[in-house]
Write a protein that holds these residues in place. Structure first.
Motif, PDB file in Angstrom:
ATOM      1  N   SER A   1       0.833  -1.206   0.000  1.00  0.00           N
ATOM      2  CA  SER A   1       0.000   0.000   0.000  1.00  0.00           C
ATOM      3  C   SER A   1       0.866   1.254   0.000  1.00  0.00           C
ATOM      4  O   SER A   1       1.992   1.243   0.503  1.00  0.00           O
ATOM      5  N   ASN A   2       0.326   2.314  -0.532  1.00  0.00           N
ATOM      6  CA  ASN A   2       0.941   3.643  -0.504  1.00  0.00           C
ATOM      7  C   ASN A   2       2.305   3.718  -1.185  1.00  0.00           C
ATOM      8  O   ASN A   2       3.153   4.503  -0.795  1.00  0.00           O
ATOM      9  N   CYS A   3       2.528   2.905  -2.209  1.00  0.00           N
ATOM     10  CA  CYS A   3       3.816   2.977  -2.912  1.00  0.00           C
ATOM     11  C   CYS A   3       3.656   3.421  -4.365  1.00  0.00           C
ATOM     12  O   CYS A   3       4.638   3.487  -5.090  1.00  0.00           O
ATOM     13  N   LEU A   4       2.438   3.747  -4.758  1.00  0.00           N
ATOM     14  CA  LEU A   4       2.165   4.148  -6.129  1.00  0.00           C
ATOM     15  C   LEU A   4       1.526   5.530  -6.174  1.00  0.00           C
ATOM     16  O   LEU A   4       0.855   5.940  -5.227  1.00  0.00           O
ATOM     17  N   ASP A   5       1.717   6.211  -7.306  1.00  0.00           N
ATOM     18  CA  ASP A   5       1.056   7.495  -7.504  1.00  0.00           C
ATOM     19  C   ASP A   5      -0.341   7.325  -8.075  1.00  0.00           C
ATOM     20  O   ASP A   5      -1.225   8.147  -7.832  1.00  0.00           O
ATOM     21  N   ALA A   6      -0.537   6.261  -8.852  1.00  0.00           N
ATOM     22  CA  ALA A   6      -1.829   6.070  -9.512  1.00  0.00           C
ATOM     23  C   ALA A   6      -2.047   4.603  -9.859  1.00  0.00           C
ATOM     24  O   ALA A   6      -1.087   3.836  -9.990  1.00  0.00           O
ATOM     25  N   VAL A   7      -3.313   4.259 -10.012  1.00  0.00           N
ATOM     26  CA  VAL A   7      -3.707   2.937 -10.488  1.00  0.00           C
ATOM     27  C   VAL A   7      -4.667   3.150 -11.643  1.00  0.00           C
ATOM     28  O   VAL A   7      -5.598   3.964 -11.550  1.00  0.00           O
ATOM     29  N   THR A   8      -4.423   2.453 -12.744  1.00  0.00           N
ATOM     30  CA  THR A   8      -5.326   2.529 -13.889  1.00  0.00           C
ATOM     31  C   THR A   8      -5.944   1.156 -14.123  1.00  0.00           C
ATOM     32  O   THR A   8      -5.393   0.133 -13.724  1.00  0.00           O
ATOM     33  N   SER A   9      -7.083   1.168 -14.774  1.00  0.00           N
ATOM     34  CA  SER A   9      -7.744  -0.065 -15.174  1.00  0.00           C
ATOM     35  C   SER A   9      -8.678   0.299 -16.317  1.00  0.00           C
ATOM     36  O   SER A   9      -9.579   1.114 -16.136  1.00  0.00           O
ATOM     37  N   ILE A  10      -8.428  -0.268 -17.468  1.00  0.00           N
ATOM     38  CA  ILE A  10      -9.180   0.126 -18.647  1.00  0.00           C
ATOM     39  C   ILE A  10      -9.867  -1.095 -19.262  1.00  0.00           C
ATOM     40  O   ILE A  10      -9.206  -2.074 -19.614  1.00  0.00           O
ATOM     41  N   ASN A  11     -11.186  -1.002 -19.342  1.00  0.00           N
ATOM     42  CA  ASN A  11     -11.985  -1.986 -20.074  1.00  0.00           C
ATOM     43  C   ASN A  11     -11.790  -3.405 -19.558  1.00  0.00           C
ATOM     44  O   ASN A  11     -11.581  -4.336 -20.329  1.00  0.00           O
ATOM     45  N   MET A  12     -11.874  -3.586 -18.244  1.00  0.00           N
ATOM     46  CA  MET A  12     -11.715  -4.954 -17.731  1.00  0.00           C
ATOM     47  C   MET A  12     -12.634  -5.309 -16.578  1.00  0.00           C
ATOM     48  O   MET A  12     -12.735  -6.465 -16.214  1.00  0.00           O
ATOM     49  N   PHE A  13     -13.344  -4.354 -16.011  1.00  0.00           N
ATOM     50  CA  PHE A  13     -14.158  -4.644 -14.828  1.00  0.00           C
ATOM     51  C   PHE A  13     -15.252  -5.687 -15.093  1.00  0.00           C
ATOM     52  O   PHE A  13     -15.676  -6.379 -14.176  1.00  0.00           O
ATOM     53  N   TYR A  14     -15.702  -5.806 -16.311  1.00  0.00           N
ATOM     54  CA  TYR A  14     -16.733  -6.805 -16.615  1.00  0.00           C
ATOM     55  C   TYR A  14     -16.198  -8.232 -16.440  1.00  0.00           C
ATOM     56  O   TYR A  14     -16.982  -9.184 -16.397  1.00  0.00           O
ATOM     57  N   HIS A  15     -14.898  -8.404 -16.298  1.00  0.00           N
ATOM     58  CA  HIS A  15     -14.310  -9.725 -16.067  1.00  0.00           C
ATOM     59  C   HIS A  15     -14.357 -10.138 -14.599  1.00  0.00           C
ATOM     60  O   HIS A  15     -14.093 -11.290 -14.275  1.00  0.00           O
ATOM     61  N   ILE A  16     -14.648  -9.214 -13.704  1.00  0.00           N
ATOM     62  CA  ILE A  16     -14.601  -9.509 -12.279  1.00  0.00           C
ATOM     63  C   ILE A  16     -15.943 -10.090 -11.836  1.00  0.00           C
ATOM     64  O   ILE A  16     -16.987  -9.445 -11.969  1.00  0.00           O
ATOM     65  N   ALA A  17     -15.909 -11.299 -11.297  1.00  0.00           N
ATOM     66  CA  ALA A  17     -17.140 -11.978 -10.914  1.00  0.00           C
ATOM     67  C   ALA A  17     -17.797 -11.354  -9.684  1.00  0.00           C
ATOM     68  O   ALA A  17     -19.007 -11.310  -9.565  1.00  0.00           O
ATOM     69  N   ASP A  18     -16.988 -10.877  -8.737  1.00  0.00           N
ATOM     70  CA  ASP A  18     -17.551 -10.404  -7.479  1.00  0.00           C
ATOM     71  C   ASP A  18     -17.024  -9.006  -7.171  1.00  0.00           C
ATOM     72  O   ASP A  18     -15.858  -8.812  -6.991  1.00  0.00           O
TER      73      ASP A  18
END
Length: 144
Positions: free
Chosen positions: A127-144
Motif C-alpha cells: 500500500s501507498n507505494c504508487l502514484d496512480a492505479v489505472t484499469s481500462i476496459n476490464m471490470f466486466y471480467h470480475i465476478a464479485d
C-alpha cells in the motif's frame, strides 16, 4: 468461463507473439479493446485501430491527471499496451497486473515493463507505494 482460462486458451492467435489477445488484439496488435474514439475514419479502417486504441488510452490517462514520471499500476493490463504507452509517453514507472499467464507472457514479449500475474482481488503490492492505479476496459471480467 473464467477470464484467465479464456485468454490462456485463446485460439484466435496463430502468431505466437500475440497469444492471449483474442480477435481485437489480432486487429490492433496491442491493446485489447476497440478504439474508443469518435472518429469514423478510424472505425472504418481496422488497420488504424491500434492508433485509435492508443489515442483513447492517452486521453483517459491525461484526464486522470497522470503526471510525467509517476509510478503507476495498470490492473488488468492485458498484453501491456497501456503499460508501454505510460512508459513511452508519460515516462512512468509502471507495473502491469493481470490474472492471465498467457497475456503476461505476451506483454513481456511485446516490450519492456514489469508484470505481475495476480488477481485484482489479491494485489501483491504494498500500500501507498504508487502514484496512480489505472484499469481500462476490464471490470466486466470480475465476478464479485
Amino acid at each position: 468461463m473464467k477470464t484467465a482460462e479464456y485468454y490462456d486458451n485463446s485460439n484466435y492467435a496463430d502468431d505466437e507473439l500475440l497469444r492471449g489477445t483474442g480477435v481485437v488484439g489480432l486487429i490492433s496488435g496491442d491493446h485489447l479493446h476497440p478504439p474508443m474514439v469518435n472518429d469514423a475514419e478510424i472505425w472504418k479502417d481496422s488497420k488504424r485501430w491500434k492508433e485509435g486504441a492508443a489515442e483513447s488510452v492517452r486521453r483517459l490517462l491525461e484526464r486522470a491527471g497522470i503526471a510525467r514520471g509517476s509510478s503507476v499500476l495498470d490492473v488488468g493490463c492485458g498484453v501491456g499496451g497501456t503499460v508501454r504507452l505510460l512508459q513511452r509517453e508519460f515516462s512512468a514507472r509502471t507495473i502491469g497486473l493481470n490474472i492471465s499467464a498467457t497475456q503476461i507472457a505476451t506483454a513481456r514479449k511485446l516490450g519492456p515493463g514489469a508484470y505481475v500475474q495476480a488477481s485484482i482481488t489479491a494485489i501483491p503490492i504494498q500500500s501507498n507505494c504508487l502514484d496512480a492505479v489505472t484499469s481500462i476496459n476490464m471490470f466486466y471480467h470480475i465476478a464479485d
